[in-house]
Scaffold this motif. Sequence first.
Motif, PDB file in Angstrom:
ATOM      1  N   ARG A  54       1.173  -1.285  -0.145  1.00  0.00           N
ATOM      2  CA  ARG A  54       0.173   0.138  -0.016  1.00  0.00           C
ATOM      3  C   ARG A  54       0.914   1.196   0.139  1.00  0.00           C
ATOM      4  O   ARG A  54       2.179   1.513   0.426  1.00  0.00           O
ATOM      5  CB  ARG A  54      -1.024  -0.149   1.454  1.00  0.00           C
ATOM      6  N   LYS A  55       0.799   2.235  -0.829  1.00  0.00           N
ATOM      7  CA  LYS A  55       0.741   3.550  -0.881  1.00  0.00           C
ATOM      8  C   LYS A  55       0.066   5.116  -0.096  1.00  0.00           C
ATOM      9  O   LYS A  55      -0.800   4.853  -1.072  1.00  0.00           O
ATOM     10  CB  LYS A  55       1.513   4.135  -2.186  1.00  0.00           C
ATOM     11  N   PRO A  56       0.952   5.409   0.798  1.00  0.00           N
ATOM     12  CA  PRO A  56      -0.573   6.194   1.389  1.00  0.00           C
ATOM     13  C   PRO A  56      -0.683   7.489   0.073  1.00  0.00           C
ATOM     14  O   PRO A  56       0.593   8.014  -0.215  1.00  0.00           O
ATOM     15  CB  PRO A  56       0.369   6.482   2.884  1.00  0.00           C
ATOM     16  N   GLY A  57      -1.795   7.799   0.503  1.00  0.00           N
ATOM     17  CA  GLY A  57      -2.299   9.211  -0.802  1.00  0.00           C
ATOM     18  C   GLY A  57      -2.780  10.273   0.110  1.00  0.00           C
ATOM     19  O   GLY A  57      -2.219  10.013   1.140  1.00  0.00           O
ATOM     20  N   GLY A  58      -3.384  10.321  -0.854  1.00  0.00           N
ATOM     21  CA  GLY A  58      -4.445  12.111  -0.112  1.00  0.00           C
ATOM     22  C   GLY A  58      -2.649  13.893   0.046  1.00  0.00           C
ATOM     23  O   GLY A  58      -1.953  12.955  -0.376  1.00  0.00           O
ATOM     24  N   ASN A  59      -3.141  13.652   1.552  1.00  0.00           N
ATOM     25  CA  ASN A  59      -2.193  15.106   1.407  1.00  0.00           C
ATOM     26  C   ASN A  59      -0.812  14.423   2.368  1.00  0.00           C
ATOM     27  O   ASN A  59       0.303  15.219   2.224  1.00  0.00           O
ATOM     28  CB  ASN A  59      -2.294  15.884   2.221  1.00  0.00           C
ATOM     29  N   SER A  60      -0.889  12.806   2.278  1.00  0.00           N
ATOM     30  CA  SER A  60       0.154  12.338   3.077  1.00  0.00           C
ATOM     31  C   SER A  60       0.831  12.116   2.849  1.00  0.00           C
ATOM     32  O   SER A  60       2.574  12.181   2.479  1.00  0.00           O
ATOM     33  CB  SER A  60      -0.095  11.299   4.385  1.00  0.00           C
ATOM     34  N   GLY A  61       0.831  11.090   1.231  1.00  0.00           N
ATOM     35  CA  GLY A  61       1.732  10.648   0.334  1.00  0.00           C
ATOM     36  C   GLY A  61       2.675   9.435   2.018  1.00  0.00           C
ATOM     37  O   GLY A  61       2.305   9.140   2.243  1.00  0.00           O
ATOM     38  N   GLY A  62       3.845   8.886   0.612  1.00  0.00           N
ATOM     39  CA  GLY A  62       4.287   7.784   1.884  1.00  0.00           C
ATOM     40  C   GLY A  62       5.563   7.052   0.370  1.00  0.00           C
ATOM     41  O   GLY A  62       4.961   6.746   0.015  1.00  0.00           O
ATOM     42  N   ASN A  63       5.955   6.328   1.417  1.00  0.00           N
ATOM     43  CA  ASN A  63       6.350   4.827   0.827  1.00  0.00           C
ATOM     44  C   ASN A  63       5.935   4.058   1.274  1.00  0.00           C
ATOM     45  O   ASN A  63       5.069   3.637   1.652  1.00  0.00           O
ATOM     46  CB  ASN A  63       7.998   4.320   2.107  1.00  0.00           C
ATOM     47  N   TRP A  64       5.696   2.795  -0.018  1.00  0.00           N
ATOM     48  CA  TRP A  64       4.822   2.045  -0.112  1.00  0.00           C
ATOM     49  C   TRP A  64       5.375   0.792   1.587  1.00  0.00           C
ATOM     50  O   TRP A  64       6.467   0.818   1.787  1.00  0.00           O
ATOM     51  CB  TRP A  64       5.220   0.767  -1.444  1.00  0.00           C
ATOM     52  N   SER A  65       3.703   0.197   1.966  1.00  0.00           N
ATOM     53  CA  SER A  65       4.819  -0.566   3.242  1.00  0.00           C
ATOM     54  C   SER A  65       5.131  -2.289   2.687  1.00  0.00           C
ATOM     55  O   SER A  65       4.614  -2.564   1.419  1.00  0.00           O
ATOM     56  CB  SER A  65       2.778  -0.955   3.424  1.00  0.00           C
ATOM     57  N   GLN A  66       5.817  -2.478   3.440  1.00  0.00           N
ATOM     58  CA  GLN A  66       6.381  -3.874   3.425  1.00  0.00           C
ATOM     59  C   GLN A  66       4.917  -4.888   2.748  1.00  0.00           C
ATOM     60  O   GLN A  66       4.523  -5.191   3.278  1.00  0.00           O
ATOM     61  CB  GLN A  66       7.056  -4.796   4.363  1.00  0.00           C
ATOM     62  N   PRO A  67       6.132  -5.500   1.908  1.00  0.00           N
ATOM     63  CA  PRO A  67       4.897  -6.740   1.161  1.00  0.00           C
ATOM     64  C   PRO A  67       4.413  -8.143   1.762  1.00  0.00           C
ATOM     65  O   PRO A  67       4.643  -8.138   3.060  1.00  0.00           O
ATOM     66  CB  PRO A  67       5.768  -7.253   0.011  1.00  0.00           C
ATOM     67  N   LEU A  68       2.867  -7.788   2.029  1.00  0.00           N
ATOM     68  CA  LEU A  68       2.056  -8.865   2.631  1.00  0.00           C
ATOM     69  C   LEU A  68       1.300 -10.064   2.064  1.00  0.00           C
ATOM     70  O   LEU A  68       0.837  -9.351   1.095  1.00  0.00           O
ATOM     71  CB  LEU A  68       0.800  -8.034   3.323  1.00  0.00           C
ATOM     72  N   LYS A  69       1.823 -11.546   2.422  1.00  0.00           N
ATOM     73  CA  LYS A  69       1.237 -12.275   1.292  1.00  0.00           C
ATOM     74  C   LYS A  69      -0.207 -12.952   2.307  1.00  0.00           C
ATOM     75  O   LYS A  69      -0.966 -12.246   2.943  1.00  0.00           O
ATOM     76  CB  LYS A  69       1.894 -13.572   1.698  1.00  0.00           C
ATOM     77  N   ILE A  70      -1.483 -12.542   1.068  1.00  0.00           N
ATOM     78  CA  ILE A  70      -2.760 -12.371   1.296  1.00  0.00           C
ATOM     79  C   ILE A  70      -3.124 -13.550   0.719  1.00  0.00           C
ATOM     80  O   ILE A  70      -4.258 -13.576   0.026  1.00  0.00           O
ATOM     81  CB  ILE A  70      -3.308 -10.770   1.271  1.00  0.00           C
ATOM     82  N   ALA A  71      -2.701 -14.520  -0.719  1.00  0.00           N
ATOM     83  CA  ALA A  71      -3.725 -15.207  -0.847  1.00  0.00           C
ATOM     84  C   ALA A  71      -2.001 -16.682  -1.282  1.00  0.00           C
ATOM     85  O   ALA A  71      -1.442 -16.202  -1.842  1.00  0.00           O
ATOM     86  CB  ALA A  71      -4.328 -15.164  -2.293  1.00  0.00           C
ATOM     87  N   ALA A  72      -2.669 -17.981  -0.778  1.00  0.00           N
ATOM     88  CA  ALA A  72      -1.529 -19.118  -1.371  1.00  0.00           C
ATOM     89  C   ALA A  72      -2.276 -20.044  -1.562  1.00  0.00           C
ATOM     90  O   ALA A  72      -3.122 -20.325  -1.029  1.00  0.00           O
ATOM     91  CB  ALA A  72      -0.435 -19.306  -0.063  1.00  0.00           C
ATOM     92  N   GLY A  73      -1.985 -21.264  -2.545  1.00  0.00           N
ATOM     93  CA  GLY A  73      -2.304 -22.116  -2.968  1.00  0.00           C
ATOM     94  C   GLY A  73      -2.046 -24.009  -1.660  1.00  0.00           C
ATOM     95  O   GLY A  73      -0.587 -22.929  -0.992  1.00  0.00           O
ATOM     96  N   VAL A  74      -2.412 -24.641  -1.641  1.00  0.00           N
ATOM     97  CA  VAL A  74      -1.695 -25.829  -1.368  1.00  0.00           C
ATOM     98  C   VAL A  74      -1.158 -26.738  -1.862  1.00  0.00           C
ATOM     99  O   VAL A  74      -1.901 -27.639  -2.758  1.00  0.00           O
ATOM    100  CB  VAL A  74      -3.305 -26.711  -0.087  1.00  0.00           C
ATOM    101  N   GLU A  75      -0.497 -26.380  -1.944  1.00  0.00           N
ATOM    102  CA  GLU A  75       1.206 -27.082  -2.821  1.00  0.00           C
ATOM    103  C   GLU A  75       0.402 -27.193  -4.242  1.00  0.00           C
ATOM    104  O   GLU A  75       0.817 -27.798  -5.332  1.00  0.00           O
ATOM    105  CB  GLU A  75       0.889 -28.181  -2.970  1.00  0.00           C
ATOM    106  N   GLU A  76      -0.646 -25.348  -4.358  1.00  0.00           N
ATOM    107  CA  GLU A  76      -0.540 -25.238  -6.341  1.00  0.00           C
ATOM    108  C   GLU A  76      -0.191 -23.976  -6.316  1.00  0.00           C
ATOM    109  O   GLU A  76      -0.535 -22.904  -4.891  1.00  0.00           O
ATOM    110  CB  GLU A  76      -1.845 -25.294  -6.324  1.00  0.00           C
TER     111      GLU A  76
END
Length: 343
Positions: A54-76
């Motif tokens: 995620r990159k903060p927007g609006g008036n704040s701006g900012g750096n991208w967050s650390q990558p986060l795993k949000i979906a994975a298969g079971v040996e696929e």
Amino acid sequence: MFNEITNEWIMGPDKPFASCHASSLVMLPGGDILAVWFAGSREGADDSAIWCSRKPGGNSGGNWSQPLKIAAGVEEPCWNPVLMNLPGGELLLFYKIGRLIKEWRTLYKISKDKGRSWSEAKELVPGDRGGRGPVRNKVVVLADGTWIAPASTEDGIWTSFADRSQDQGMTWQQSEDIGIAGIHRSDIQAVKSDIPVSEQSFYGRGVIQPSVWESKPGNVHMLMRSSEGFIHRSDSQDGGIHWSAAYPTSVPNNNSGMDVVRMDDGTLVLCCNPVGINWGPRSPLVLMVSSDNGLTWTQEIVLEDGEGEFSYPAIIAHEDRIYLTYTWKRDNIAYREFSRSSK
């Protein structure tokens, strides 16, 4: 026509995977940008999962967050995530899963907190094999509220189609196949290439991975990646139910993904590798524009022209700005932002 605002990588050197590819992005309410992609040891490996930042927007701006795993298969392996904003502020994630591309299943998850947490995965079309919903590029909402998911299948002869939903994704209706006339299975031979894709991809011809726009109510168009040296196109006059046969445009294509977006004034912006060689180099990567609904194109900006792979762009527009992500040498995801000049 466009002035660059941002040119950066999403990740630093300490990313938790060796290879990344096939990004998608959305602008969230409030102005944050959320990007997703698949990553693992290599494309098609069982450890390939869906990651986000995620990159903060609006008036704040900012750096991208650390990558986060949000979906994975079971040996696929997982492939080709696509994000979509939903009415009411929820966020929808589509992605593919499976070792064989021709037997992909499409899964989806929903976030109610702008991508910070996600529901359990469900099949988009239970029992489907081959891949329904968006195969790589964003879903477009037509003037009448219909969702058009640009889709395709890869089983020797490659064909595209439109997956339509008129109930906000609860059910889906698949259009007829859109293909190139005259291609037969007996004509298909495996292609040799150094592009680090799954070996199964080198055996196939046709059109895949459409990108869609609506020029006026009910008139819908798609551009497609092809094996035949040029981006191909198809048109529909009934909201994506029926489509013309695929026909070549004037824009070269190297059998790699591209994406197009329509701005508020009707200008089309296309991001692609204009290389007319099947499985040819994935450099340069350029922005092209059209003011006549895609009949003619002019090159606007060269994003990358060095050695290596710069590919699979995803592009969105908001007011007078465009935002895009793309694969940077399979080592990172690049993010670019441009504002449109008044002249």
